[in-house]
Design a protein around this motif. Structure first.
Motif, PDB file in Angstrom:
ATOM      1  N   GLY A  13      25.815 -16.586 -54.342  1.00  0.00           N
ATOM      2  CA  GLY A  13      26.849 -16.578 -53.319  1.00  0.00           C
ATOM      3  C   GLY A  13      26.310 -17.146 -52.017  1.00  0.00           C
ATOM      4  N   GLU A  14      27.216 -17.605 -51.176  1.00  0.00           N
ATOM      5  CA  GLU A  14      26.815 -18.252 -49.919  1.00  0.00           C
ATOM      6  C   GLU A  14      25.937 -17.353 -49.061  1.00  0.00           C
ATOM      7  OE1 GLU A  14      28.894 -20.232 -45.994  1.00  0.00           O
ATOM      8  OE2 GLU A  14      30.039 -20.125 -47.845  1.00  0.00           O
ATOM      9  N   GLU A  15      26.287 -16.096 -48.948  1.00  0.00           N
ATOM     10  CA  GLU A  15      25.524 -15.168 -48.106  1.00  0.00           C
ATOM     11  C   GLU A  15      24.115 -14.954 -48.654  1.00  0.00           C
ATOM     12  OE1 GLU A  15      25.698 -10.480 -47.010  1.00  0.00           O
ATOM     13  OE2 GLU A  15      27.580 -11.592 -46.818  1.00  0.00           O
ATOM     14  N   GLU A  16      24.004 -14.771 -49.971  1.00  0.00           N
ATOM     15  CA  GLU A  16      22.694 -14.548 -50.587  1.00  0.00           C
ATOM     16  C   GLU A  16      21.798 -15.774 -50.428  1.00  0.00           C
ATOM     17  OE1 GLU A  16      25.594 -14.032 -52.180  1.00  0.00           O
ATOM     18  OE2 GLU A  16      25.625 -11.867 -52.462  1.00  0.00           O
ATOM     19  N   VAL A  17      22.375 -16.956 -50.640  1.00  0.00           N
ATOM     20  CA  VAL A  17      21.614 -18.192 -50.513  1.00  0.00           C
ATOM     21  C   VAL A  17      21.154 -18.387 -49.071  1.00  0.00           C
ATOM     22  CG1 VAL A  17      21.802 -20.716 -50.606  1.00  0.00           C
ATOM     23  CG2 VAL A  17      22.619 -19.320 -52.531  1.00  0.00           C
ATOM     24  N   GLN A  18      22.020 -18.145 -48.116  1.00  0.00           N
ATOM     25  CA  GLN A  18      21.643 -18.297 -46.697  1.00  0.00           C
ATOM     26  C   GLN A  18      20.521 -17.344 -46.319  1.00  0.00           C
ATOM     27  OE1 GLN A  18      25.145 -17.864 -44.278  1.00  0.00           O
ATOM     28  NE2 GLN A  18      25.779 -19.988 -44.580  1.00  0.00           N
ATOM     29  N   ARG A  19      20.591 -16.097 -46.774  1.00  0.00           N
ATOM     30  CA  ARG A  19      19.538 -15.122 -46.460  1.00  0.00           C
ATOM     31  C   ARG A  19      18.203 -15.567 -47.049  1.00  0.00           C
ATOM     32  NH1 ARG A  19      21.699 -10.348 -48.961  1.00  0.00           N
ATOM     33  NH2 ARG A  19      19.563  -9.617 -48.917  1.00  0.00           N
ATOM     34  N   PHE A  20      18.219 -16.047 -48.292  1.00  0.00           N
ATOM     35  CA  PHE A  20      16.999 -16.524 -48.927  1.00  0.00           C
ATOM     36  C   PHE A  20      16.436 -17.711 -48.161  1.00  0.00           C
ATOM     37  CE2 PHE A  20      15.012 -19.622 -51.749  1.00  0.00           C
ATOM     38  CZ  PHE A  20      13.940 -18.881 -52.219  1.00  0.00           C
ATOM     39  N   GLU A  21      17.279 -18.696 -47.870  1.00  0.00           N
ATOM     40  CA  GLU A  21      16.810 -19.911 -47.202  1.00  0.00           C
ATOM     41  C   GLU A  21      16.304 -19.630 -45.788  1.00  0.00           C
ATOM     42  OE1 GLU A  21      19.838 -22.919 -47.667  1.00  0.00           O
ATOM     43  OE2 GLU A  21      19.476 -23.050 -49.836  1.00  0.00           O
ATOM     44  N   GLN A  22      16.912 -18.698 -45.089  1.00  0.00           N
ATOM     45  CA  GLN A  22      16.422 -18.327 -43.754  1.00  0.00           C
ATOM     46  C   GLN A  22      15.054 -17.659 -43.844  1.00  0.00           C
ATOM     47  OE1 GLN A  22      19.667 -15.961 -42.257  1.00  0.00           O
ATOM     48  NE2 GLN A  22      20.806 -17.742 -41.520  1.00  0.00           N
ATOM     49  N   ALA A  23      14.873 -16.811 -44.844  1.00  0.00           N
ATOM     50  CA  ALA A  23      13.575 -16.147 -45.026  1.00  0.00           C
ATOM     51  C   ALA A  23      12.495 -17.163 -45.395  1.00  0.00           C
ATOM     52  CB  ALA A  23      13.687 -15.067 -46.096  1.00  0.00           C
ATOM     53  N   VAL A  24      12.839 -18.145 -46.218  1.00  0.00           N
ATOM     54  CA  VAL A  24      11.898 -19.207 -46.576  1.00  0.00           C
ATOM     55  C   VAL A  24      11.502 -19.993 -45.328  1.00  0.00           C
ATOM     56  CG1 VAL A  24      11.738 -21.443 -47.745  1.00  0.00           C
ATOM     57  CG2 VAL A  24      12.548 -19.434 -48.998  1.00  0.00           C
ATOM     58  N   ALA A  25      12.491 -20.347 -44.512  1.00  0.00           N
ATOM     59  CA  ALA A  25      12.228 -21.119 -43.292  1.00  0.00           C
ATOM     60  C   ALA A  25      11.296 -20.364 -42.342  1.00  0.00           C
ATOM     61  CB  ALA A  25      13.541 -21.468 -42.600  1.00  0.00           C
ATOM     62  N   ALA A  26      11.321 -19.051 -42.374  1.00  0.00           N
ATOM     63  CA  ALA A  26      10.504 -18.243 -41.471  1.00  0.00           C
ATOM     64  C   ALA A  26       9.078 -18.016 -41.984  1.00  0.00           C
ATOM     65  CB  ALA A  26      11.177 -16.886 -41.241  1.00  0.00           C
ATOM     66  N   SER A  27       8.794 -18.423 -43.216  1.00  0.00           N
ATOM     67  CA  SER A  27       7.464 -18.198 -43.786  1.00  0.00           C
ATOM     68  C   SER A  27       6.577 -19.422 -43.574  1.00  0.00           C
ATOM     69  CB  SER A  27       7.584 -17.909 -45.290  1.00  0.00           C
ATOM     70  OG  SER A  27       6.309 -17.819 -45.855  1.00  0.00           O
ATOM     71  N   PRO A  28       5.499 -19.303 -42.802  1.00  0.00           N
ATOM     72  CA  PRO A  28       4.649 -20.465 -42.524  1.00  0.00           C
ATOM     73  C   PRO A  28       3.887 -20.980 -43.745  1.00  0.00           C
ATOM     74  CG  PRO A  28       3.713 -18.483 -41.543  1.00  0.00           C
ATOM     75  CD  PRO A  28       5.059 -18.109 -42.091  1.00  0.00           C
ATOM     76  N   GLN A  29       3.658 -20.140 -44.743  1.00  0.00           N
ATOM     77  CA  GLN A  29       2.933 -20.585 -45.931  1.00  0.00           C
ATOM     78  C   GLN A  29       3.788 -21.509 -46.810  1.00  0.00           C
ATOM     79  OE1 GLN A  29       3.332 -17.389 -45.062  1.00  0.00           O
ATOM     80  NE2 GLN A  29       1.392 -16.296 -45.152  1.00  0.00           N
ATOM     81  N   ILE A  30       5.105 -21.383 -46.721  1.00  0.00           N
ATOM     82  CA  ILE A  30       5.998 -22.231 -47.499  1.00  0.00           C
ATOM     83  C   ILE A  30       6.221 -23.505 -46.700  1.00  0.00           C
ATOM     84  CG2 ILE A  30       8.263 -22.467 -48.576  1.00  0.00           C
ATOM     85  CD1 ILE A  30       8.319 -19.364 -48.755  1.00  0.00           C
TER      86      ILE A  30
END
Length: 88
Positions: A13-30
């Motif tokens: 779902g849009e909300e789940e995908v956005q939460r995942f992608e925001q968390a990925v963007a905040a991780s410096p190792q990724i």
């Protein structure tokens, strides 16, 4: 150390995908995140100093990302080719 990680999400779902992608963007190792078709929903490129750091990253970050249900890691042994320009 570079690790290529395949990730699957529980829901798309849009909300789940956005939460995942925001968390990925905040991780410096990724350092790279690709949304893909096929077996994995996302393919990540992760940079860490060593295997112990990757294990910590898995437990402290990756396994805690929103919606993650499956993770498959491949450690890069060496880079054979990397081209970013278009073949003209």
């Amino acid at each position: 150390m570079r690790v290529v990680v395949e990730v699957n999400l529980q829901q798309h779902g849009e909300e789940e995908v956005q939460r995942f992608e925001q968390a990925v963007a905040a991780s410096p190792q990724i350092v790279q995140c690709l949304s893909t078709t096929g077996q994995a929903d996302y393919i990540l490129t992760v940079l860490v100093p060593d295997i112990r750091a990757y294990e910590r990253f898995l437990h402290d970050t990756l396994f805690r990302l929103p919606g993650v249900t499956h993770v498959r890691s491949s450690i890069v042994l060496r880079e054979v080719k990397s081209e970013l320009r278009l073949p003209l």
